[in-house]
Write a protein that holds these residues in place. Structure first.
Motif, short mmCIF file in Angstrom:
data_model
loop_
_atom_site.label_atom_id
_atom_site.label_comp_id
_atom_site.label_asym_id
_atom_site.label_seq_id
_atom_site.Cartn_x
_atom_site.Cartn_y
_atom_site.Cartn_z
N PHE A 114 6.46 0.66 10.69
CA PHE A 114 6.02 -0.60 10.75
C PHE A 114 6.36 -1.21 11.95
N LYS A 125 -0.31 -5.91 5.72
CA LYS A 125 -0.03 -5.44 4.25
C LYS A 125 -0.56 -6.45 3.43
N HIS A 134 0.67 -0.83 3.29
CA HIS A 134 0.86 -1.25 4.72
C HIS A 134 -0.26 -0.78 5.66
#
Length: 871
Positions: A114, A125, A134
């Protein structure tokens, strides 16, 4: 629709050759959607890194939206390994398989993803059924990821990921694998969902007949054998049979085992053939779409029908020919073994006497769906056919000439029974089998009319000279022993020789360049990869130089040029926002790299633009500018210039309209500048559609291939007589070549072309369209020759013009979307069968080692390969 079409898509099974491993039976299998046709179970202790380095990873990337490129980026940004549980192949969008990677990530793995791949100010997301999905932005690709308990799922397909989440929580949406004990290094073939692949490969017209092709089977666990000197791969396993009613196709491959005998009646010219068993139906069919005079008679006289049925045996064969496509013109033939040949002839003569059949020179013509199904099996439903009796078999076909071929080929020993390749294949088969299907290299062109143009089936077919599928019924009668083998064929007969392979995991950034960088008597091969590696190989494939561009991604091919005017070439390359330069040892040149403010969007061009005796570097950048740099990396006077949109294709520096000019395409714009940076009179000009490829100068006109299928010519007037004048652009005209986009750059070549029986000679213009046709026009714009290769061409490909065997006759080479290189000799239009069948990109033809034979060098799934072409 005739059910014979099952056979044209039987090849969807070998797609699992791309599989070769995955782990123990863990709860991850709960995430396998019902629609997934294949599940790869990697070997124990397989990580994301090791599976991407496996030999089959490039093939996965070729036939699926497998996210190999973004996964490599993920692997390079994480220090801990992702342990891989499985790889689910999901029927995704745009008629492609899409991969769902399932693994067990170490602590902190997801958070690092991320951090690295979330995009600022974007929706990174979303939530689906209480699970967060995500979005990871990796260069120009998006990868979706989700966590299910301790499982991490990665895929380019958000729909596939959502379906996996549904399956994990809902038995009704999950593949039924309860009867399978998963084993590492195996593949699960989810036979009830193979219809999903047939829908992706086959055109919509053929979906109804294929929908239930595998009805009557359960998912199977298959293993893959290591390649040897005879075959590239062999898949084997047991396919359980379900209690439900079997499809006509499954019935034909699951009858009793017996020896093969009909191979004596299979013509060598067949592109594919199958030998099966199905007992002749003892009862009349329940219904018919229409009823002929003969059908009505058989329905009213069931005893007569029973007599015909009793004269037939269970073994039958079907041969499929590629000359004009099967089914459309009847290019298939059924052959069935006779129990009583003399009695069957008497039956036929009685039908003639009663006006239910016609006969001429021993060939019968009958109009009857009932007899077509009885003799040809339930796979045949032709309303009429021609019939002949040869020895102890009966042959039927929709075309008389095809029926006559069987007897002629058998007498002349032109059947597979006498071929060495088939004998070798037959030796590998069990003595008794229930079904057999074999294809050769002509099968791809045979089924092309029935598949989508961008079908990944071509990628599979290009890997096999002969593909063999065989089944044997087990003693219990409740399952089939299945084998799929890809044979290499007779390599001794190939008119080419593989010289060397330079292993390379990533793609190339452009074509290889053949040039002298070492000062030796032979040229070197120079190329770059998107990962930033730059290599120079000797003519025999040995590495002599390696450099890299760090984190800068190369754009296009390297350029080899005498930059300092010392008769010593250097290597130059555009990458990221820089222009790099290296000497023959791989060391950076002084003042290099040149750095620009924006990312470079076009391949590098090197030329003495301003005529001062020193070279300049031409590159376009993302801010819509075109730069001409001097030896210090600064723009020369009057540059950069700005265009209407980004320039992505290679600009050119040529004499045009009486002066040296810089010419480039941007979108639908054609730009031409004087050396001082001012636009030439009348420019820019605009086509009616975006332009592909680079500019080509012909007789002081700029030739341009456009998306609207037009070939544009831009100059002082009209190049071609009687062509359309472009109202949007003064001094521009065009010829409509095709209804689809013209691809790549128009080519020019002096050649002889035979057209309408006459031999035309001179400078020809060669262009191609996206659907796979190439066109040869003379200098007046008259079309002299056209050829369709049967499938789309690779994006932005320009026809290769060469003389492979140096016989003073030009050859044209085309590259299909699947990577197959095809060729034609244009003097007489004959096709060339002398090229390697490997799937490739960026092919070039060059006599690299100076031995008088041309070399073909291209990027393949194995890396960069060189072949010598002898014919």
């Amino acid at each position: 629709m005739n059910k014979l079409k099952y056979f044209s898509f039987l090849l969807l099974i070998p797609i699992i050759l791309l599989s070769c491993s995955s782990s123990e039976d863990r709860p991850w299998v709960r995430a396998v959607p019902e629609k997934a046709p294949f599940i790869i179970v990697p070997a124990e202790n397989t990580t994301l890194r090791s599976v991407m380095e496996a030999p089959y990873s490039s093939l996965v990337d070729g036939v699926t939206a497998s996210a190999i490129t973004p996964l490599k980026a993920i692997d390079s940004t994480t220090t801990s390994n992702l342990d891989l549980n499985g790889l689910i192949l999901y029927p995704g969008a745009e008629n492609r398989l899409e991969a769902i990677w399932v693994g067990q990530a170490p602590d902190g793995f997801s958070e690092k993803l991320f951090k690295n791949y979330y995009r600022d100010f974007a929706q990174n997301k979303y939530h689906f059924q209480e699970t967060t999905i995500h979005k990871l932005q990796i260069k120009d690709q998006i990868l979706f990821t989700a966590t299910l308990n301790d499982l991490l799922l990665l895929s380019e397909s958000s729909l596939g990921l959502e379906d996996a989440i549904r399956a994990y929580s809902n038995n009704d949406r999950r593949a039924d694998l309860t009867h399978i004990e998963l084993q590492p290094g195996h593949v699960v073939m989810n036979t009830p969902s193979l219809r999903e692949i047939s829908r992706q490969i086959a055109k919509v017209t053929y979906h109804p007949a294929l929908n239930q092709a595998f009805q009557g089977t359960k998912p199977a666990l298959l293993s893959i054998s290591d390649p040897n000197e005879k075959y590239d791969f062999q898949l084997s396993g047991t396919i359980p049979l379900a209690q439900e009613e079997k499809s006509a196709f499954i019935e034909t491959i699951s009858d009793a085992n017996a020896p093969i005998s009909l191979d004596q009646y299979i013509s060598s010219s067949a592109a594919a053939f199958g030998i099966f068993r199905q007992n002749p139906a003892k009862d009349l069919p329940d219904s018919l779409p229409d009823t002929s005079h003969t059908d009505s008679m058989l329905i009213s006289q069931p005893d007569r029908y029973a007599t015909i049925s009793e004269s037939l045996e269970s073994e039958f064969a079907v041969s499929i020919y590629a000359e004009s496509g099967f089914l459309t013109n009847g290019e298939h033939i059924f052959v069935r073994k006779l129990d009583d040949p003399a009695g069957f002839r008497e039956i036929l003569n009685n039908l003639v006497d009663d006006d239910h059949a016609e006969v001429q020179n021993g060939i019968y013509f009958i109009q009857s769906r009932i007899l077509a199904q009885l003799i040809g099996s339930s796979l045949n439903s032709s309303p009429s056919f021609y019939l002949s009796v040869i020895d102890d078999v009966v042959a039927i076909s929709k075309r008389r000439e095809l029926t006559e071929i069987i007897s002629d080929d058998k007498e002349r020993r032109r059947t597979v029974y006498y071929e060495r390749t088939f004998r070798d294949i037959k030796e590998d088969l069990p003595e008794e089998i229930s079904g057999l299907f074999i294809t050769n290299e002509n099968f791809g062109s045979l089924i092309n009319p029935f598949t989508y143009p961008d079908s990944y089936l071509n990628t599979i077919l290009n890997r096999s000279s002969f593909l063999t599928l065989s089944t044997s019924l087990t003693e219990e009668g409740d399952s089939l022993q299945f084998y799929a083998t890809s044979y290499k064929g007779d390599e001794e007969s190939d008119p080419y020789e593989e010289n060397w392979v330079f292993p390379l995991q990533s793609d190339l950034s452009g074509e290889v360049v053949v040039a002298d960088i070492s000062g030796s008597s032979r040229d070197e091969i120079v190329f770059a990869s998107p990962s930033g590696s730059v290599f120079a190989l000797s003519a025999d494939g040995n590495r002599i130089l390696e450099a890299n561009t760090g984190n800068d991604t190369p754009v296009g091919s390297p350029v080899v040029y005498d930059w300092y005017g010392t008769d010593k070439n250097v290597i130059l390359l555009a990458a990221g926002n820089k222009v790099y330069g290296w000497d023959e040892n791989g060391d950076l040149l002084p003042r290099f790299p040149f750095t620009l403010d924006e990312t470079i969007t076009s391949p590098l061009v090197v030329s003495d633009v301003d005529g001062n005796g020193l070279p300049n570097a031409l590159v376009a950048t993302a801010d819509r500018k075109l730069h001409i740099l001097n030896g210090r990396g600064n723009n020369i006077s009057g540059w950069p210039v700005t265009t209407n949109t980004q320039i992505t294709a290679r600009p050119i520096v040529e004499e045009y309209m009486n002066s040296k000019s810089v010419i480039a395409f941007s979108g639908n714009g054609v730009h031409a500048w004087e050396i001082n940076g001012s636009s030439k009179e009348g420019f820019p000009r605009f086509a009616n559609a975006p332009i592909n490829g680079s500019p080509q100068i012909f007789e002081d006109y700029i030739l341009a291939n456009a998306e609207d299928g037009n070939l544009y010519a831009m100059g002082a007037g009209q190049l071609f007589p009687n062509t359309q004048q472009d109202s949007n652009s003064s001094g521009s005209s065009f010829i409509n070549i095709s209804s689809s986009a013209l691809t790549g750059t128009p080519s020019l070549s002096d050649m002889r072309v035979r057209s309408d029986g006459q031999l035309a000679e001179g400078t020809m213009i060669i262009t191609a369209d996206a659907n796979g046709s190439f066109y040869i026009l003379d200098s007046t714009g008259q079309l002299l020759f056209t050829q369709n290769i049967g499938q789309p061409v690779q994006q932005n490909f320009s026809p290769l013009i060469t003389d492979i065997n140096e016989d003073s006759r030009k050859d044209i080479l085309m590259l299909t979307n699947a990577g197959r290189l095809l060729g034609w000799q244009v003097t007489d239009g004959t096709s060339l069968n002398t090229l390697p069948s490997n799937s490739m990109r960026y092919p070039i033809i060059n006599d690299v080692n100076g031995d008088g034979y041309q070399e073909l060098i291209a990027f393949t799934n194995e890396g960069v390969i060189s072949w010598t072409l002898f014919e």
